[in-house]
Motif scaffolding. Structure first.
Motif, PDB file in Angstrom:
ATOM      1  N   TYR A 191      36.964  38.057  32.470  1.00  0.00           N
ATOM      2  CA  TYR A 191      35.804  37.989  31.567  1.00  0.00           C
ATOM      3  C   TYR A 191      36.215  37.580  30.157  1.00  0.00           C
ATOM      4  N   GLN A 198      31.903  35.380  34.298  1.00  0.00           N
ATOM      5  CA  GLN A 198      31.367  36.650  33.803  1.00  0.00           C
ATOM      6  C   GLN A 198      31.082  36.616  32.301  1.00  0.00           C
ATOM      7  N   ASN A 238      36.278  44.784  39.905  1.00  0.00           N
ATOM      8  CA  ASN A 238      35.225  44.089  39.151  1.00  0.00           C
ATOM      9  C   ASN A 238      35.578  42.643  38.801  1.00  0.00           C
ATOM     10  N   THR A 240      35.847  38.660  39.474  1.00  0.00           N
ATOM     11  CA  THR A 240      35.106  37.716  40.303  1.00  0.00           C
ATOM     12  C   THR A 240      35.973  37.334  41.500  1.00  0.00           C
TER      13      THR A 240
END
Length: 371
Positions: A191, A198, A238, A240
């Motif tokens: 992220y 994300q 969490n 991707t």
């Protein structure tokens, strides 16, 4: 006009300062630069040439890099392509000349410069560009905000906003002739970068579309010497999933992974296998492409870096799919460098001395694209 002692002293000081600024200072700076260059040349002596010889020129088929059953060991530094001092220091301390030299360049401030890339190649190291679609100068301190740069949304790459820039690089890489790794938009499963799905208002599926778009521009420019390195972070909760981010075997030559022992929040000791094996198995389900560990390092906060390095070299033969590892030889929050202690240097030098890590790179070499 009467000249006082104070004014006279001021004039003398001004003259001396001017002499230093315009004469002595530049001379000393020049001497320091020549000394630095000499030290780099001594540790990483330039080779005779960097333009590859055609394979049909009587010399037989081009060698494969890395050779079957062998593994390259490269480095990545903070100074990157602009200063090889750390690479020279690493080579002197460990006795190992890196076969691959990785360096970061971003789309906001770095234009194609053949001289800089040639300087790496002529020293017997394959250049590997961590090519980053963002402006690193605007990186905020808060990690949660690092991925927010709307100018570099994946949709803008797909829509052609950066085509002229990408084309300049594609044409430049094609002009070099020798292999150059392109590690485009790495760690995309996280992220913390603007190209992560994300972050930055990006949507699912756009990463693959952006990758393929850039790849096609290189194809049209004839840059067949580009070695495409798709390089996620090791999988974590969490993240991707790899599956939705993989561009496909037609668009990738090597897959890569980033992983470290001792990142913030995960300080407990974790071996090479503990960090990489699960992600390697995930990758194996989507592609059979060769795997290079494109970023790795270890902390010495608990005094176990040398132990970790020795364990890495013991583990690598159990991973026949891994064709190379690239050590992050830099200080970024944590000092990841091999050279933080004599014990770490000894462990690294001992491990890398095995014949399987001595595979040479040359501009004539053909990158291994299958196992």
């Amino acid at each position: 006009m009467r000249v006082t002692a104070t004014k006279g002293l001021t004039a003398v000081l001004a003259l001396l300062l001017g002499g230093y600024v315009f004469v002595v200072g530049p001379h000393l700076a020049g001497e320091q630069e020549r000394g630095r260059t000499a030290a780099i040349d001594a540790a990483l002596p330039p080779t005779t040439g960097i333009r590859p010889t055609p394979a049909d020129g009587g010399g037989g088929p081009a060698p494969t890099f890395p050779a079957r059953g062998e593994v390259f060991v490269g480095i990545m530094t903070d100074e990157g392509v602009h200063d090889l001092t750390e690479a020279a220091r690493f080579t002197r301390r460990t006795g190992h000349r890196p076969q691959v030299y990785e360096f970061s360049l971003d789309w906001a401030s770095d234009r194609f410069d053949a001289r800089l890339i040639d300087n790496v190649a002529r020293r017997g190291m394959m250049p590997l560009v961590a090519w980053e679609p963002w402006d690193h100068r605007e990186e905020p301190e808060e990690e949660q905000l690092r991925g927010e740069q709307p100018r570099y949304r994946l949709s803008r790459i797909i829509d052609g906003a950066f085509d002229a820039y990408v084309r300049s690089w594609a044409e430049g890489i094609a002009s070099l002739g020798y292999p150059v790794g392109i590690r485009l938009a790495h760690e995309m499963n996280g992220y913390w970068y603007p190209w992560c799905e994300q972050a930055n208002g990006n949507r699912p599926g756009e990463y693959v579309r952006a990758w393929r778009h850039v790849h096609r521009i290189f194809e049209r420019a004839g840059a067949t010497n580009a070695v495409w390195v798709w390089s996620p972070n090791v999988h974590y909760e969490n993240a991707t999933p790899f599956e939705g981010l993989y561009p496909g075997d037609a668009y990738v030559d090597w897959v890569g992974l980033s992983g470290y022992y001792g990142t913030t929040g995960r300080e407990n000791y974790r071996s090479f296998d503990a960090i990489f094996s699960a992600s390697e198995r995930r990758l194996r389900r989507i592609t059979a492409k060769p795997l290079a560990i494109t970023e790795l390092g270890a902390t010495d906060a608990a005094g176990r870096k040398a132990e970790w390095i020795a364990g890495m070299f013991r583990a690598l033969p159990r991973h026949p799919r891994i064709i190379g590892v690239i050590w992050y030889q830099a200080f970024r929050v944590i000092d990841w460098r091999v050279t933080t202690s004599p014990e770490s240097v000894t462990a690294f030098a001992s491990g890398v001395s095995a014949p399987r890590y001595r595979t040479p790179w040359s501009p004539d070499a053909e990158p291994r694209r299958r196992l």
